[in-house]
Write a protein that holds these residues in place. Structure first.
Motif, PDB file in Angstrom:
ATOM      1  N   SER A 111       1.084  -1.148   0.281  1.00 12.86           N
ATOM      2  CA  SER A 111      -0.114  -0.201   0.333  1.00 12.86           C
ATOM      3  C   SER A 111       0.418   1.494  -0.317  1.00 12.86           C
ATOM      4  O   SER A 111       1.974   1.294   0.393  1.00 12.86           O
ATOM      5  CB  SER A 111      -0.979  -0.113   0.940  1.00 12.86           C
ATOM      6  N   ALA A 113       1.111   5.275  -0.657  1.00 12.20           N
ATOM      7  CA  ALA A 113       0.782   7.036  -0.389  1.00 12.20           C
ATOM      8  C   ALA A 113       1.240   8.090  -0.973  1.00 12.20           C
ATOM      9  O   ALA A 113       2.698   8.630  -0.904  1.00 12.20           O
ATOM     10  CB  ALA A 113      -0.032   8.050   1.336  1.00 12.20           C
ATOM     11  N   ILE A 125      -3.523  14.210  -3.741  1.00 17.28           N
ATOM     12  CA  ILE A 125      -2.943  12.480  -3.031  1.00 17.28           C
ATOM     13  C   ILE A 125      -3.603  11.468  -3.679  1.00 17.28           C
ATOM     14  O   ILE A 125      -4.814  11.298  -3.195  1.00 17.28           O
ATOM     15  CB  ILE A 125      -3.286  12.355  -1.818  1.00 17.28           C
ATOM     16  N   ASN A 127      -4.007   7.249  -2.604  1.00 20.89           N
ATOM     17  CA  ASN A 127      -3.816   6.259  -1.646  1.00 20.89           C
ATOM     18  C   ASN A 127      -3.978   4.846  -2.211  1.00 20.89           C
ATOM     19  O   ASN A 127      -5.261   5.054  -2.211  1.00 20.89           O
ATOM     20  CB  ASN A 127      -4.823   7.279  -0.688  1.00 20.89           C
ATOM     21  N   LEU A 151      -7.070  13.425   6.254  1.00 17.42           N
ATOM     22  CA  LEU A 151      -6.173  12.550   5.879  1.00 17.42           C
ATOM     23  C   LEU A 151      -5.293  11.109   7.223  1.00 17.42           C
ATOM     24  O   LEU A 151      -5.253  11.634   8.153  1.00 17.42           O
ATOM     25  CB  LEU A 151      -5.165  13.277   5.297  1.00 17.42           C
ATOM     26  N   GLU A 154      -0.251   7.779   6.871  1.00 12.93           N
ATOM     27  CA  GLU A 154       0.603   7.688   5.505  1.00 12.93           C
ATOM     28  C   GLU A 154       0.003   8.809   4.302  1.00 12.93           C
ATOM     29  O   GLU A 154       1.328   9.384   4.281  1.00 12.93           O
ATOM     30  CB  GLU A 154       0.087   6.930   5.011  1.00 12.93           C
ATOM     31  N   GLU A 155      -0.576   9.359   4.693  1.00 12.65           N
ATOM     32  CA  GLU A 155      -1.123  10.418   3.632  1.00 12.65           C
ATOM     33  C   GLU A 155      -0.581  12.007   4.118  1.00 12.65           C
ATOM     34  O   GLU A 155      -0.018  12.887   3.477  1.00 12.65           O
ATOM     35  CB  GLU A 155      -3.224  10.609   3.218  1.00 12.65           C
TER      36      GLU A 155
END
Length: 173
Positions: A111, A113, A125, A127, A151, A154-155
């Motif tokens: 995964s 971002a 962004i 994600n 957010l 991670e973002e």
């Protein structure tokens, strides 16, 4: 005339010797100048004749044509540079990425971002949340470094990296 030199206490023979020496020096100077002038004249004639029997005029025409081509290329480059400058304000020029594991049972940090920003810190962004069965992609708008939507951690980290993009190199210098 010898009476003038005798009244001053100078021997006329010395005056003649000095004049003779001065005449010889001047004669040597004239011969040297003539030799240099002759060499310069030969070089000038060779230059005007051109290398490999080409006329000097042809060489000048060719060089002026090269200058014209360079000027046209410069005009094209100036146009391209102004186009790039005009569009640079709306291009994504900063990015930040944060890879992570979205779920405990999925490893490998699949995964991520990804923050893409322009010079005014406006952009988006992305994600991507990866699970065993699916991959979900979320998009959030960023305006001047701020988001109107909450957010994730991670973002926020990806956004921080994008906002500070390039500042690390400036501090090192």
């Amino acid at each position: 005339m010898s009476g003038i030199f005798e009244s001053m206490g100078i021997d006329s023979g010395i005056v003649i010797i000095i004049l003779l020496i001065l005449t010889i020096i001047l004669l040597i100077n004239v011969v040297s100048s003539n030799m240099r002038l002759s060499r310069l004249e030969r070089k000038y004639k060779l230059f005007m004749r051109g290398g490999d029997a080409q006329s000097l005029e042809k060489v000048f025409v060719r060089k002026f044509a090269q200058i014209d081509r360079l000027y046209e290329a410069k005009e094209d480059h100036d146009h391209d540079i102004s186009f790039i400058k005009k569009n640079l304000n709306v291009m994504f020029s900063k990015y930040g990425i944060e890879k992570y594991d979205a779920f405990d049972d999925v490893g490998g940090k699949l995964s991520f971002a990804l923050a893409l920003l322009d010079k005014n810190n406006t952009g988006l962004i992305l994600n991507a949340v990866h699970s065993r069965d699916n991959c979900f992609l979320y998009l959030k708008e960023i305006v001047k470094g701020e988001s109107y939507v909450v957010l994730s951690q991670e973002e926020v980290e990806a956004l921080r990296k994008a906002v500070n993009f390039g500042l690390g190199e400036i501090e090192k210098e």
